[in-house]
Write a protein that holds these residues in place. Structure first.
Motif, PDB file in Angstrom:
ATOM      1  N   ASP A 193      -9.655   1.983  -5.190  1.00  0.00           N
ATOM      2  CA  ASP A 193      -9.462   1.123  -3.991  1.00  0.00           C
ATOM      3  C   ASP A 193      -9.692  -0.166  -4.092  1.00  0.00           C
ATOM      4  OD1 ASP A 193      -9.771  -0.101  -1.161  1.00  0.00           O
ATOM      5  OD2 ASP A 193      -9.058   1.879  -0.459  1.00  0.00           O
TER       6      ASP A 193
ATOM      7  N   TYR B  71      -4.821   0.753  -1.744  1.00  0.00           N
ATOM      8  CA  TYR B  71      -5.867   1.035  -0.626  1.00  0.00           C
ATOM      9  C   TYR B  71      -5.684   2.564  -0.643  1.00  0.00           C
ATOM     10  CZ  TYR B  71      -5.455  -3.928   0.805  1.00  0.00           C
ATOM     11  OH  TYR B  71      -5.483  -5.134   0.857  1.00  0.00           O
ATOM     12  N   GLY B  72      -6.569   3.431  -1.016  1.00  0.00           N
ATOM     13  CA  GLY B  72      -6.795   4.743  -1.024  1.00  0.00           C
ATOM     14  C   GLY B  72      -5.638   5.464  -1.677  1.00  0.00           C
ATOM     15  N   THR B  73      -5.266   6.565  -1.531  1.00  0.00           N
ATOM     16  CA  THR B  73      -4.098   7.280  -2.219  1.00  0.00           C
ATOM     17  C   THR B  73      -2.887   7.029  -1.591  1.00  0.00           C
ATOM     18  OG1 THR B  73      -5.751   9.083  -2.705  1.00  0.00           O
ATOM     19  CG2 THR B  73      -3.330   9.351  -2.992  1.00  0.00           C
TER      20      THR B  73
ATOM     21  N   ARG C 108     -10.797  -2.684  -2.412  1.00  0.00           N
ATOM     22  CA  ARG C 108     -11.899  -3.183  -1.798  1.00  0.00           C
ATOM     23  C   ARG C 108     -13.152  -3.175  -2.045  1.00  0.00           C
ATOM     24  NH1 ARG C 108      -9.319  -0.528   3.679  1.00  0.00           N
ATOM     25  NH2 ARG C 108      -8.801   1.035   2.015  1.00  0.00           N
ATOM     26  N   ARG C 109     -13.392  -1.993  -3.127  1.00  0.00           N
ATOM     27  CA  ARG C 109     -14.627  -1.958  -3.581  1.00  0.00           C
ATOM     28  C   ARG C 109     -15.040  -3.140  -4.656  1.00  0.00           C
ATOM     29  NH1 ARG C 109     -17.200   2.806  -3.971  1.00  0.00           N
ATOM     30  NH2 ARG C 109     -16.480   4.750  -2.811  1.00  0.00           N
TER      31      ARG C 109
ATOM     32  N   LEU D 197     -14.771   4.737   0.327  1.00  0.00           N
ATOM     33  CA  LEU D 197     -13.253   4.370  -0.264  1.00  0.00           C
ATOM     34  C   LEU D 197     -13.120   5.144  -1.514  1.00  0.00           C
ATOM     35  CD1 LEU D 197     -13.611   0.704   0.398  1.00  0.00           C
ATOM     36  CD2 LEU D 197     -12.110   2.214   1.608  1.00  0.00           C
TER      37      LEU D 197
ATOM     38  N   ARG E  87      -7.522  -6.142   5.781  1.00  0.00           N
ATOM     39  CA  ARG E  87      -7.756  -4.959   4.806  1.00  0.00           C
ATOM     40  C   ARG E  87      -8.274  -3.795   5.356  1.00  0.00           C
ATOM     41  NH1 ARG E  87      -6.625  -7.539  -0.167  1.00  0.00           N
ATOM     42  NH2 ARG E  87      -7.142  -9.804  -0.292  1.00  0.00           N
TER      43      ARG E  87
ATOM     44  N   ASN F  61       0.800  -1.137  -0.075  1.00  0.00           N
ATOM     45  CA  ASN F  61      -0.089  -0.008   0.055  1.00  0.00           C
ATOM     46  C   ASN F  61       0.847   1.210   0.041  1.00  0.00           C
ATOM     47  OD1 ASN F  61       0.759  -0.278   2.580  1.00  0.00           O
ATOM     48  ND2 ASN F  61      -1.204   0.057   3.523  1.00  0.00           N
TER      49      ASN F  61
END
Length: 330
Positions: free
Chosen positions: A222, A25-27, A224-225, A218, A205, A20
């Motif tokens: 990301d 995950y994210g920015t 996880r979507r 999110l 996560r 990450n």
């Protein structure tokens, strides 16, 4: 701090998953912040860093090579082949021997090192016999380009076939309170063969930290979507389970993340856990989880609250699930 075996190496029970810092995950953090986190990790006592050719399509390995070249002997370097960005810029799973060897050469160059301590086959390419891919990795050991061989997201049967070709030092699979598939047989197979079991995503996560309460927050890219457990209706149910887990963390006098990591380590002395983070406070919090010893009552309660029968949603979507080789609960 007591160390654990990682192949022929000794490492802290908690390592650092570096993915990450580059994507997922994210920015991702700025390069300066990522550099600060990596150096801080080594200063805290982390001595196992986990990367891959896939992470950031090479960026993650480049980051480690640039930042840690002068401290190469301060940590165990683990990377992965078999899944990468191809010439067309598309993610590809390819375990052909010549591709495995080329990927290793590319990784060595990005990591600015002469040898990778443990090199995983990131995914078993089902179009290539596992024996052929591991044979190529064995050649790399003989050539001194890697020290030991690992596998990621594979079944016990595949581990045994691979081990017959060359000793497998480590097997990396997702494992946490809400992902228990390794308990079907892979954990025990690793124990029998003397391989280290490396638990990735031990904090589910982010779910097991308690910080992610609204999945709609999110960012669009990301990963996880696309994971069913993080779909709104499933996640709402799963959060109700986490409320019960939080009570146990309070009883044990630790954070939710520390509780989850301590649980993972407590499942066997041959287990090493590699949570990832971009936050310095969480970096320290995670590392100190190795000092948390849970009561037998807490283990029992946690197993009853979170397991394959209580968590809603598959861990991967159908397309991703078809790419992996792990055993699944009926």
């Amino acid at each position: 701090m007591t160390t654990r075996k990682f192949g022929s190496f000794d490492c802290a029970p908690i390592g650092l998953g570096c993915m990450n810092l580059s994507h997922a995950y994210g920015t991702p953090p700025s390069e300066k912040d990522a550099e600060n986190l990596l150096l801080s990790a080594l200063d805290m006592g982390y001595n196992l860093l986990d990367t891959a050719a896939l992470y950031g399509f090479g960026h993650n390995e480049q980051l480690l090579g640039k930042v840690l070249k002068s401290r190469r002997h301060d940590y165990i370097l683990a990377s992965k082949c078999g899944m990468f960005k191809n010439a067309e810029g598309v993610r590809e799973i390819n375990g052909r021997p010549e591709v495995v060897k080329k990927t290793c050469e590319d990784s060595l160059r990005r990591l600015q090192t002469d040898v990778i301590d443990l090199y995983y086959l990131h995914r078993w390419d089902k179009n290539v016999p596992i024996e052929d891919s591991v044979g190529a990795l064995s050649d790399l050991v003989k050539e001194g380009k890697i020290r030991e061989i690992g596998l990621s997201e594979v079944s016990s049967d595949t581990v045994r076939k691979a081990h017959a070709v060359h000793p497998i030092a480590a097997v990396q699979t997702e494992y946490s309170l809400w992902t228990r598939n390794a308990e079907i047989s892979v954990l025990e197979t690793c124990r029998e063969l003397g391989a280290t079991f490396v638990a990735f995503s031990p904090l589910a996560r982010g779910f097991l930290t308690g910080a992610l309460t609204e999945v709609n927050s999110l960012v669009e890219k990301d990963i996880r979507r696309n994971m069913p457990r993080f779909h709104a209706e499933n996640y709402a149910h799963n959060l109700t389970l986490l409320e019960q887990v939080a009570l146990i963390a309070k009883q044990e006098g630790c954070t939710l993340a520390q509780l989850a990591l301590a649980w993972t380590l407590g499942r066997g002395e041959h287990i090493v856990s590699i949570p990832g983070t971009t936050n310095l406070t969480h970096l320290s919090e995670n590392f100190s989880a190795a000092e948390v010893e849970l009561s037998a009552t807490s283990y029992q309660q946690l197993d009853e609250i979170l397991n394959q029968n209580t968590v809603m949603g598959a861990r991967y979507n159908a397309a991703t699930q078809a790419e992996i080789d792990t055993e699944e609960f009926a």
